[in-house]
Design a protein around this motif. Structure first.
Motif, PDB file in Angstrom:
ATOM      1  N   ALA A 364       0.997  -1.072   0.109  1.00 21.78           N
ATOM      2  CA  ALA A 364       0.121   0.116   0.115  1.00 21.78           C
ATOM      3  C   ALA A 364       1.067   1.225   0.055  1.00 21.78           C
ATOM      4  N   GLY A 365       1.909   1.343   0.766  1.00 20.49           N
ATOM      5  CA  GLY A 365       2.994   2.245   1.182  1.00 20.49           C
ATOM      6  C   GLY A 365       3.411   2.681  -0.496  1.00 20.49           C
ATOM      7  N   TYR A 366       4.018   1.447  -1.236  1.00 21.19           N
ATOM      8  CA  TYR A 366       4.635   1.662  -2.408  1.00 21.19           C
ATOM      9  C   TYR A 366       3.677   2.109  -3.589  1.00 21.19           C
ATOM     10  N   LEU A 367       2.371   1.728  -3.526  1.00 21.94           N
ATOM     11  CA  LEU A 367       1.111   2.199  -4.615  1.00 21.94           C
ATOM     12  C   LEU A 367       0.930   3.556  -4.274  1.00 21.94           C
ATOM     13  N   ARG A 368       1.031   4.028  -2.665  1.00 24.20           N
ATOM     14  CA  ARG A 368       0.682   5.502  -2.850  1.00 24.20           C
ATOM     15  C   ARG A 368       1.674   6.422  -3.055  1.00 24.20           C
ATOM     16  N   TYR A 369       2.837   5.892  -2.844  1.00 23.04           N
ATOM     17  CA  TYR A 369       4.272   6.612  -3.400  1.00 23.04           C
ATOM     18  C   TYR A 369       4.217   6.849  -4.807  1.00 23.04           C
ATOM     19  N   VAL A 370       4.137   5.824  -5.691  1.00 20.85           N
ATOM     20  CA  VAL A 370       4.020   5.547  -7.100  1.00 20.85           C
ATOM     21  C   VAL A 370       2.895   6.677  -7.660  1.00 20.85           C
ATOM     22  N   LEU A 371       1.585   6.604  -6.886  1.00 16.31           N
ATOM     23  CA  LEU A 371       0.430   7.419  -7.379  1.00 16.31           C
ATOM     24  C   LEU A 371       0.740   8.802  -7.224  1.00 16.31           C
ATOM     25  N   ASN A 372       1.362   9.182  -5.782  1.00 18.08           N
ATOM     26  CA  ASN A 372       1.688  10.654  -6.035  1.00 18.08           C
ATOM     27  C   ASN A 372       2.744  11.096  -6.842  1.00 18.08           C
ATOM     28  N   ARG A 373       3.667  10.256  -7.227  1.00 18.19           N
ATOM     29  CA  ARG A 373       4.538  10.763  -8.224  1.00 18.19           C
ATOM     30  C   ARG A 373       3.974  10.882  -9.351  1.00 18.19           C
ATOM     31  N   LEU A 374       2.913  10.281  -9.930  1.00 16.33           N
ATOM     32  CA  LEU A 374       2.319  10.350 -11.212  1.00 16.33           C
ATOM     33  C   LEU A 374       1.145  11.420 -11.100  1.00 16.33           C
ATOM     34  N   THR A 375       0.580  11.765  -9.981  1.00 13.08           N
ATOM     35  CA  THR A 375      -0.532  12.870 -10.001  1.00 13.08           C
ATOM     36  C   THR A 375       0.261  14.214 -10.124  1.00 13.08           C
ATOM     37  N   TRP A 376       1.432  14.305  -9.543  1.00 13.97           N
ATOM     38  CA  TRP A 376       1.956  15.438  -9.862  1.00 13.97           C
ATOM     39  C   TRP A 376       2.053  16.099 -11.213  1.00 13.97           C
ATOM     40  N   PRO A 377       2.710  15.410 -12.228  1.00 14.10           N
ATOM     41  CA  PRO A 377       2.621  15.665 -13.666  1.00 14.10           C
ATOM     42  C   PRO A 377       1.232  15.752 -13.987  1.00 14.10           C
ATOM     43  N   GLY A 378       0.297  14.570 -13.583  1.00 15.20           N
ATOM     44  CA  GLY A 378      -0.871  14.995 -14.123  1.00 15.20           C
ATOM     45  C   GLY A 378      -1.590  16.008 -13.761  1.00 15.20           C
ATOM     46  N   SER A 379      -1.577  16.572 -12.376  1.00 22.70           N
ATOM     47  CA  SER A 379      -2.144  17.710 -12.296  1.00 22.70           C
ATOM     48  C   SER A 379      -1.825  18.904 -12.956  1.00 22.70           C
ATOM     49  N   LEU A 380      -0.363  19.194 -13.043  1.00 21.58           N
ATOM     50  CA  LEU A 380       0.141  20.100 -13.687  1.00 21.58           C
ATOM     51  C   LEU A 380      -0.535  20.062 -15.012  1.00 21.58           C
ATOM     52  N   TYR A 381      -0.400  18.990 -15.741  1.00 17.76           N
ATOM     53  CA  TYR A 381      -1.046  18.752 -17.183  1.00 17.76           C
ATOM     54  C   TYR A 381      -2.366  19.449 -17.070  1.00 17.76           C
ATOM     55  N   LEU A 382      -3.150  18.825 -16.155  1.00 12.81           N
ATOM     56  CA  LEU A 382      -4.637  19.323 -16.344  1.00 12.81           C
ATOM     57  C   LEU A 382      -4.669  20.867 -16.167  1.00 12.81           C
ATOM     58  N   GLY A 383      -4.019  21.386 -15.095  1.00 18.57           N
ATOM     59  CA  GLY A 383      -3.977  22.894 -15.049  1.00 18.57           C
ATOM     60  C   GLY A 383      -3.499  23.660 -16.300  1.00 18.57           C
ATOM     61  N   LEU A 384      -2.549  22.961 -17.109  1.00 17.24           N
ATOM     62  CA  LEU A 384      -1.867  23.781 -18.260  1.00 17.24           C
ATOM     63  C   LEU A 384      -2.834  23.555 -19.420  1.00 17.24           C
ATOM     64  N   ILE A 385      -3.468  22.386 -19.607  1.00 21.85           N
ATOM     65  CA  ILE A 385      -4.314  22.279 -20.682  1.00 21.85           C
ATOM     66  C   ILE A 385      -5.507  22.564 -20.570  1.00 21.85           C
ATOM     67  N   ALA A 386      -6.102  23.265 -19.265  1.00 26.52           N
ATOM     68  CA  ALA A 386      -7.242  24.254 -18.913  1.00 26.52           C
ATOM     69  C   ALA A 386      -7.209  25.417 -19.247  1.00 26.52           C
ATOM     70  N   LEU A 387      -5.861  26.116 -19.176  1.00 28.02           N
ATOM     71  CA  LEU A 387      -5.436  27.415 -19.104  1.00 28.02           C
ATOM     72  C   LEU A 387      -4.675  27.868 -20.555  1.00 28.02           C
ATOM     73  N   VAL A 388      -3.952  27.075 -20.824  1.00 29.92           N
ATOM     74  CA  VAL A 388      -3.174  27.327 -22.083  1.00 29.92           C
ATOM     75  C   VAL A 388      -3.900  27.875 -23.182  1.00 29.92           C
ATOM     76  N   PRO A 389      -5.236  26.898 -23.800  1.00 32.01           N
ATOM     77  CA  PRO A 389      -5.525  27.307 -24.968  1.00 32.01           C
ATOM     78  C   PRO A 389      -6.344  28.566 -24.511  1.00 32.01           C
ATOM     79  N   THR A 390      -7.192  28.812 -23.409  1.00 34.76           N
ATOM     80  CA  THR A 390      -7.881  29.956 -23.032  1.00 34.76           C
ATOM     81  C   THR A 390      -7.142  31.157 -23.157  1.00 34.76           C
ATOM     82  N   VAL A 391      -5.882  31.194 -22.614  1.00 38.85           N
ATOM     83  CA  VAL A 391      -5.103  32.332 -22.770  1.00 38.85           C
ATOM     84  C   VAL A 391      -4.567  32.483 -24.006  1.00 38.85           C
TER      85      VAL A 391
END
Length: 435
Positions: A364-391
């Protein structure tokens, strides 16, 4: 591609599903152009022609309804009340033990949760329909239109009740059609209706870019927007298809004369595990201050600050708040939808383990570690994909519908639908081989 379409129409079952889906889509688009009783159609069209960008949740609802919201039609609310109800039920599953127990019961429990979702959808449709009618009557739906206050000529209680009832019935009908597409058609019905709603607004938005582009040559603006759109589509396809495969090995067991297990599989963890839900959450939260300021004293200092800084989609404060909220809700939604402890327990009970990781709590700790590592680029990608075209599209007049949210939804639904069609084609091929 042509051979795939030919194979779809050669199969009677797939052809029937495809035609059934197309028929419901046509009905859905027709309902998006039928005005509700009590609305002056001529005044609505006058205001729509002179309307500017609708930001926040209002713009999101208009986007998901295929432009039917500003037209004040039968399907004005579209499928968004159902999406909101589904998200609320999914969040409450973590909080309410009864819902969590229903989720673990399998098909019967899921059917009960679906029933609760329908009830909540109707309740939200009543609330949102009342807000839409009240906004239309006050003229706030089109603040820059001279005839906005005459959109609803008759303000009697009976007329208001009929309007709210019609919009609510339209939402229930859209929900029913979405479930029919899921059961008897191709792809996920709700996602398909959202896809059609957004895709129907793109041609008009692109042509508006050509006619009202802020740069000198309208065709140059048109081609530039298309080029940016293709780049964003390629980025979305790349990220949506990317996943981290966590290997899982199952121990070999001998029961009687038969051996079980001994196989290897993997847990697919997507980079964008949350999908488009964080963007919807962020838009909804940002709309709350604008909604409060709309019904407050317009001369109050805090209301003026909100109107100037948190309403326009290209304002720096709005962009920063939108980006931070999207990142936050990406982590929040992943945390409540993916439970590493539950996954680790299921792997342990099935006699599996991740190579190099002990079963149980270390897994469980390993899965949580991997998921956090993946969520960082995923969340930044969502923020950019939602804003860059609009701007980026802010420099091209009329590109209000060409947002990152629309591109993300169109590409995601398109990829998922193609996968389902291919899987059904392969299934038909296997059945023919067996016969």
């Amino acid at each position: 591609m042509l051979s795939a379409f030919a194979r779809v129409f050669k199969s009677p079952d797939l052809r029937k599903k495809l035609l059934f889906t197309l028929g419901l889509i046509i009905i859905y688009r027709l309902g998006s152009h039928v005005p509700i009783p009590g609305v002056s159609y001529q005044n609505v069209q006058t205001c729509v022609d002179s309307a500017s960008d609708s930001g926040g949740l209002l713009g999101l609802v208009n986007l998901f309804s295929g432009g039917a919201l500003l037209q004040i039609t039968v399907f004005a609310l579209g499928i968004l009340p159902y999406i909101t109800a589904s998200i609320i039920l999914q969040l409450l599953t973590v909080v309410i033990p009864r819902l969590d127990a229903l989720k673990k019961e399998g098909a019967s429990g899921q059917a009960k949760i679906t029933q609760y979702t329908r009830y909540l959808t109707v309740a939200l449709a009543v609330l949102q329909g009342t807000g839409l009618v009240a906004t239309a009557r006050s003229g706030s739906l089109f603040p820059n239109c001279s005839v906005a206050s005459d959109i609803v000529p008759n303000d009697s209680i009976l007329t208001t009740a009929v309007m709210v009832l019609t919009v609510t019935a339209g939402t229930a009908c859209v929900m029913w059609m979405g479930e029919l597409i899921t059961d008897r058609g191709i792809g996920n019905g709700m996602s398909m209706l959202i896809f059609i709603s957004i895709a129907s607004t793109l041609p008009g938005a692109l042509w508006t870019v050509k006619q009202e582009g802020k740069i000198a040559d309208g065709w140059l603006a048109f081609l530039s927007v298309i080029l940016i759109g293709f780049v964003m589509v390629a980025l979305v396809v790349f990220v949506e298809q990317a996943q981290r495969r966590v290997p899982v090995q199952y121990a070999k067991r001998v029961i009687g004369r038969k051996s079980y297990g001994g196989t290897a599989t993997y847990i697919p963890l997507k980079i964008n595990q949350a999908g488009v839900v964080p963007v919807i959450f962020a838009s909804s939260i940002l709309y709350v201050p604008a909604l409060i300021a709309q019904f407050a004293d317009p001369t109050a200092p805090w209301a003026v600050w909100i109107t100037q800084n948190l309403v326009k989609g290209d304002h720096p404060y709005y962009v920063a708040a939108y980006f931070l909220l999207t990142v936050f809700f990406a982590f929040f939604y992943v945390a409540i939808t993916f439970n590493p402890d539950e996954v680790a327990d299921n792997i342990k009970q099935a006699g599996g383990f991740i190579p190099g990781i002990r079963a149980g709590r270390p897994t469980a700790g390993y899965l949580r570690y991997v998921l956090n590592r993946l969520t960082w680029p995923g969340s930044l990608y969502l923020g950019l994909i939602a804003l860059v075209p609009t701007v980026a599209f802010a420099s091209y007049g009329g590109a209000n519908q060409l947002t990152g949210t629309s591109i993300l939804i169109i590409v995601s639904v398109g990829l998922e639908t193609v996968k389902q069609i291919n899987s059904q084609i392969e299934q038909q091929s296997y059945e023919g081989f067996l016969r």
